[in-house]
Design a protein around this motif. Sequence first.
Motif, PDB file in Angstrom:
ATOM      1  N   ALA A 108      39.120  -1.522  68.301  1.00 53.75           N
ATOM      2  CA  ALA A 108      40.469  -1.724  69.125  1.00 53.75           C
ATOM      3  C   ALA A 108      41.167  -0.893  69.685  1.00 53.75           C
ATOM      4  O   ALA A 108      41.571  -0.494  70.724  1.00 53.75           O
ATOM      5  N   VAL A 109      41.508   0.496  68.781  1.00 56.84           N
ATOM      6  CA  VAL A 109      42.274   1.568  69.428  1.00 56.84           C
ATOM      7  C   VAL A 109      41.569   2.138  70.444  1.00 56.84           C
ATOM      8  O   VAL A 109      42.073   2.496  71.418  1.00 56.84           O
ATOM      9  N   GLN A 110      39.995   2.106  70.174  1.00 60.26           N
ATOM     10  CA  GLN A 110      39.455   2.852  71.398  1.00 60.26           C
ATOM     11  C   GLN A 110      39.418   2.109  72.735  1.00 60.26           C
ATOM     12  O   GLN A 110      39.499   2.453  73.794  1.00 60.26           O
ATOM     13  N   MET A 111      39.280   0.728  72.465  1.00 59.94           N
ATOM     14  CA  MET A 111      39.312  -0.174  73.713  1.00 59.94           C
ATOM     15  C   MET A 111      40.780  -0.162  74.527  1.00 59.94           C
ATOM     16  O   MET A 111      40.943  -0.231  75.679  1.00 59.94           O
ATOM     17  N   ALA A 112      41.756  -0.186  73.420  1.00 54.20           N
ATOM     18  CA  ALA A 112      43.333  -0.457  73.961  1.00 54.20           C
ATOM     19  C   ALA A 112      43.464   1.088  74.760  1.00 54.20           C
ATOM     20  O   ALA A 112      44.147   0.717  75.778  1.00 54.20           O
ATOM     21  N   ALA A 113      43.048   2.114  74.499  1.00 60.32           N
ATOM     22  CA  ALA A 113      43.275   3.056  75.046  1.00 60.32           C
ATOM     23  C   ALA A 113      42.872   3.124  76.710  1.00 60.32           C
ATOM     24  O   ALA A 113      43.384   3.449  77.522  1.00 60.32           O
TER      25      ALA A 113
END
Length: 238
Positions: A108-113
Amino acid sequence: MIENILPALRQNVAQLYSNLTATHCLLCGEIGENDSLCVDCINELPKLGKSCPRCASPLSHSLLCGRCLHQPPQQNSSFSLFEYKSPIDRLIADFKYNDKLFLSRFFAVQMAAKLKTRPLPQLLIPIPLHPRRLRERGYNQSLELAKQLSKQLSIPVCSKSVIRIKDSQPQTSLPYKERAKNIQRAFKVVNTMLPTHIALIDDVLTTGHTANSAAKIIRQAGVNNIEVWTIARTIRHY
Ligand SMILES: [Zn+2]
Ligand SMILES: [Zn+2]
């Protein structure tokens, strides 16, 4: 004698404690500050490059692919962060089948960036599992990912808007031609107060039949902007 042993023992205990509490990169084993992967391994993950905005198929350009021009899917747009290949396939399998739920936060952190630079939907809807499959697995990986994306992007998530009413076979167990039929009428919208812009959340976009089937009934319920967000996209092999 004891005086000689104690400092060594204390050092061993300290070392053991630091080994137990340190986070090791899932791919290379290096001790790192990130909770799942080290920075070097993150940088080497196979990011999806240019792709079709509607179905996220990898392309040499970022215009609509031939298939979407000819026969567009139900969703308006698709976003996948990675190509579904090593080591992403292994990490997703760990997340999905081996109880490594902590990976939902990493993904999620990677996608949200990437996602936070675009206009965001009003609601996240995870692709539901059939209750029987949910009992078997113990959790729905799409919901776990949606919850983490919700935290990262401040968008509400609702896992009760769309339910799975057909206990279809796993799509991956079927040949391509049978997949569309297998997933037909598998979903039902139970919340008729949906906003006009939503994102469907799933782990991998493969043939697109599952997302298409869910997007179809969501569109029938009055939603006019449907996105499909997944961790990874397979390269078309049909
Ligand atoms: Zn690493
Ligand atoms: Zn396309």
